[in-house]
Design a protein around this motif. Structure first.
Motif, PDB file in Angstrom:
ATOM      1  N   PRO A  51     -14.048   7.104 -19.540  1.00  0.00           N
ATOM      2  CA  PRO A  51     -13.122   7.578 -20.704  1.00  0.00           C
ATOM      3  C   PRO A  51     -11.771   7.971 -19.940  1.00  0.00           C
ATOM      4  N   VAL A  52     -10.473   7.427 -20.531  1.00  0.00           N
ATOM      5  CA  VAL A  52      -9.146   7.808 -19.825  1.00  0.00           C
ATOM      6  C   VAL A  52      -8.318   8.068 -20.761  1.00  0.00           C
ATOM      7  N   LEU A  53      -7.480   9.285 -20.523  1.00  0.00           N
ATOM      8  CA  LEU A  53      -6.596   9.845 -21.242  1.00  0.00           C
ATOM      9  C   LEU A  53      -5.108   9.161 -21.140  1.00  0.00           C
ATOM     10  N   HIS A  54      -4.846   9.160 -19.764  1.00  0.00           N
ATOM     11  CA  HIS A  54      -3.624   8.466 -19.316  1.00  0.00           C
ATOM     12  C   HIS A  54      -3.508   8.080 -17.950  1.00  0.00           C
ATOM     13  N   TYR A  55      -2.636   7.520 -17.422  1.00  0.00           N
ATOM     14  CA  TYR A  55      -2.627   6.958 -16.001  1.00  0.00           C
ATOM     15  C   TYR A  55      -1.028   7.239 -15.523  1.00  0.00           C
TER      16      TYR A  55
ATOM     17  N   VAL B 175       3.493   1.239  -0.714  1.00  0.00           N
ATOM     18  CA  VAL B 175       2.074   1.078  -1.252  1.00  0.00           C
ATOM     19  C   VAL B 175       2.231   1.844  -2.511  1.00  0.00           C
ATOM     20  N   VAL B 176       1.460   1.141  -3.429  1.00  0.00           N
ATOM     21  CA  VAL B 176       1.544   1.623  -4.874  1.00  0.00           C
ATOM     22  C   VAL B 176      -0.119   1.885  -5.417  1.00  0.00           C
ATOM     23  N   CYS B 177      -0.284   2.950  -5.960  1.00  0.00           N
ATOM     24  CA  CYS B 177      -1.681   3.307  -6.289  1.00  0.00           C
ATOM     25  C   CYS B 177      -1.583   3.762  -7.692  1.00  0.00           C
ATOM     26  N   VAL B 178      -2.485   3.374  -8.660  1.00  0.00           N
ATOM     27  CA  VAL B 178      -2.670   3.729  -9.950  1.00  0.00           C
ATOM     28  C   VAL B 178      -3.859   4.869 -10.111  1.00  0.00           C
ATOM     29  N   VAL B 179      -3.504   5.723 -10.666  1.00  0.00           N
ATOM     30  CA  VAL B 179      -4.281   6.919 -10.966  1.00  0.00           C
ATOM     31  C   VAL B 179      -4.763   7.008 -12.496  1.00  0.00           C
ATOM     32  N   ALA B 180      -6.138   7.266 -12.853  1.00  0.00           N
ATOM     33  CA  ALA B 180      -6.504   7.492 -14.223  1.00  0.00           C
ATOM     34  C   ALA B 180      -6.946   8.944 -14.392  1.00  0.00           C
ATOM     35  N   ALA B 181      -6.616   9.332 -15.606  1.00  0.00           N
ATOM     36  CA  ALA B 181      -7.235  10.725 -15.688  1.00  0.00           C
ATOM     37  C   ALA B 181      -7.661  11.101 -16.964  1.00  0.00           C
ATOM     38  N   ASN B 182      -8.634  12.120 -17.165  1.00  0.00           N
ATOM     39  CA  ASN B 182      -9.154  12.714 -18.380  1.00  0.00           C
ATOM     40  C   ASN B 182      -8.962  14.101 -18.273  1.00  0.00           C
ATOM     41  N   GLN B 183      -9.876  14.919 -19.371  1.00  0.00           N
ATOM     42  CA  GLN B 183      -9.843  16.078 -19.187  1.00  0.00           C
ATOM     43  C   GLN B 183     -10.583  16.646 -18.133  1.00  0.00           C
ATOM     44  N   ALA B 184     -11.528  15.965 -17.452  1.00  0.00           N
ATOM     45  CA  ALA B 184     -12.397  16.339 -16.332  1.00  0.00           C
ATOM     46  C   ALA B 184     -11.366  16.265 -15.103  1.00  0.00           C
ATOM     47  N   GLY B 185     -10.578  15.452 -15.005  1.00  0.00           N
ATOM     48  CA  GLY B 185      -9.723  15.359 -13.805  1.00  0.00           C
ATOM     49  C   GLY B 185      -9.119  14.010 -13.692  1.00  0.00           C
TER      50      GLY B 185
END
Ligand SMILES: *[C@@H]1O[C@H](CO)[C@@H](O)[C@H](O)[C@H]1NC(C)=O
Length: 238
Positions: free
Chosen positions: A110-114, A150-160
Motif C-alpha cells: 500500500p502506497v500513499l505517495h512517492y 544518482v536518482v532514487c524513488v521512495v514510496a511511503a505510507n502511514q507506517a513510513g
C-alpha cells in the motif's frame, strides 16, 4: 457328474456377465461431470486491469470497487509496514534541455505517495515534491551537461518510507547500483549545441591564424625585410 460343471458355467454366465459389462452409461456420466468441474471452476478468476508500471494507474482496490464484475488484485504487503522499495525503470535524458524523465514501477505494497531523491555530487540529496500514488514518472530539471547523477524513488505510507540503499554518494563514486532496485545512475551527455559551438570556435580560430600567417608572409615580411633578401639586394647594388 457331467451336469454340475455345466450348471456352474451357466450360473457364472448369468451372474458375472452383466457385471462385467464395461459400458455402463451411469459411470460415463459421472466421469464427464468430474471433468467439467476441473476445467470450469465455479468462479472464473479474472485479474484486474492493473499494471504496476503504468503512469496514472488507478489503485487496484478502486478498480475492484468500481468494476461491474469481480476481479483479482495482486497481493499487497501489510499496511502496518513501510512499503517495499519501488523499482526504478528507464531514465530518458533530454540533454539539450538539461532535463530527464524518470519512470518507475509500484511495489506490491500500500502506497500513499512517492518522491524522488537526487544526488548530484554534493553530500546531501535533493528531495523532490510529493507525488500521489497513481504517478509513475516525474521530470528532473536543471541538469548540467556532462554531469553524473544518482536518482532514487521512495514510496511511503502511514507506517513510513521505503528503504533507500546507500546509493547516493557511493553510487556517484562508481559503486554498483543493483538492477531492479529503486535507484539509477545516469550521465547527462555534453550538450550537442555546445559541441557545435566549440567546433565552430576552433574552426574560426584556425582560419584567423592562417590569415595572420599569410598577412605576415606577404606584407609585413617585405616591410621589415628578410635577411636573405637584404643580402641579395646589397649584392645587386654592387
Ligand atoms: C495525481 O497526480 C497527477 C499528476 O500530478 C494528476 O494528474 C492526478 O490527477 C492526481 N491524482 C489524484 C487522484 O490526485
Amino acid at each position: 457328474m457331467l451336469g454340475s460343471p455345466c450348471l456352474l458355467w451357466l450360473l457364472a454366465v448369468i451372474f458375472l456377465v452383466p457385471r462385467a459389462q464395461p459400458l455402463d452409461p451411469q459411470d460415463f456420466e459421472e466421469e464427464e461431470e468430474d471433468e467439467t468441474e476441473t476445467a470450469w471452476p465455479p468462479l472464473p478468476a479474472v485479474p484486474c486491469d492493473y499494471d504496476h508500471c503504468r503512469h496514472l494507474q488507478v489503485p487496484c482496490k478502486e478498480l475492484q470497487r468500481a468494476g461491474p464484475a469481480a476481479c483479482l488484485c495482486p497481493g499487497l504487503s501489510s499496511p502496518a509496514q513501510p512499503p517495499d522499495p519501488p523499482r526504478m525503470g528507464e531514465v530518458s535524458i533530454v540533454a539539450e534541455e538539461g532535463r530527464a524523465v524518470v519512470h518507475w514501477c509500484a511495489p506490491f505494497s500500500p502506497v500513499l505517495h512517492y518522491w524522488l531523491l537526487l544526488w548530484d555530487g554534493s553530500e546531501a540529496a535533493q528531495k523532490g515534491p510529493q507525488l500521489n500514488a497513481t504517478v509513475r514518472r516525474a521530470e528532473l530539471k536543471g541538469l548540467k551537461p556532462g554531469g553524473v547523477y544518482v536518482v532514487c524513488v521512495v514510496a511511503a505510507n502511514q507506517a513510513g518510507a521505503s528503504r533507500v540503499p546507500e546509493a547516493g554518494r557511493e553510487g556517484l563514486e562508481g559503486a554498483d547500483i543493483p538492477a531492479f532496485g529503486p535507484c539509477s545512475r545516469f550521465t547527462v551527455p555534453p550538450n550537442p549545441r555546445t559541441l557545435v559551438h566549440a567546433a565552430v570556435g576552433v574552426g574560426t580560430a584556425l582560419a584567423l591564424l592562417s590569415c595572420a600567417a599569410l598577412v605576415w608572409h606577404f606584407c609585413l615580411r617585405d616591410r621589415w625585410g628578410c635577411p636573405r633578401r637584404a643580402v641579395a639586394r646589397a649584392a645587386g647594388a654592387l
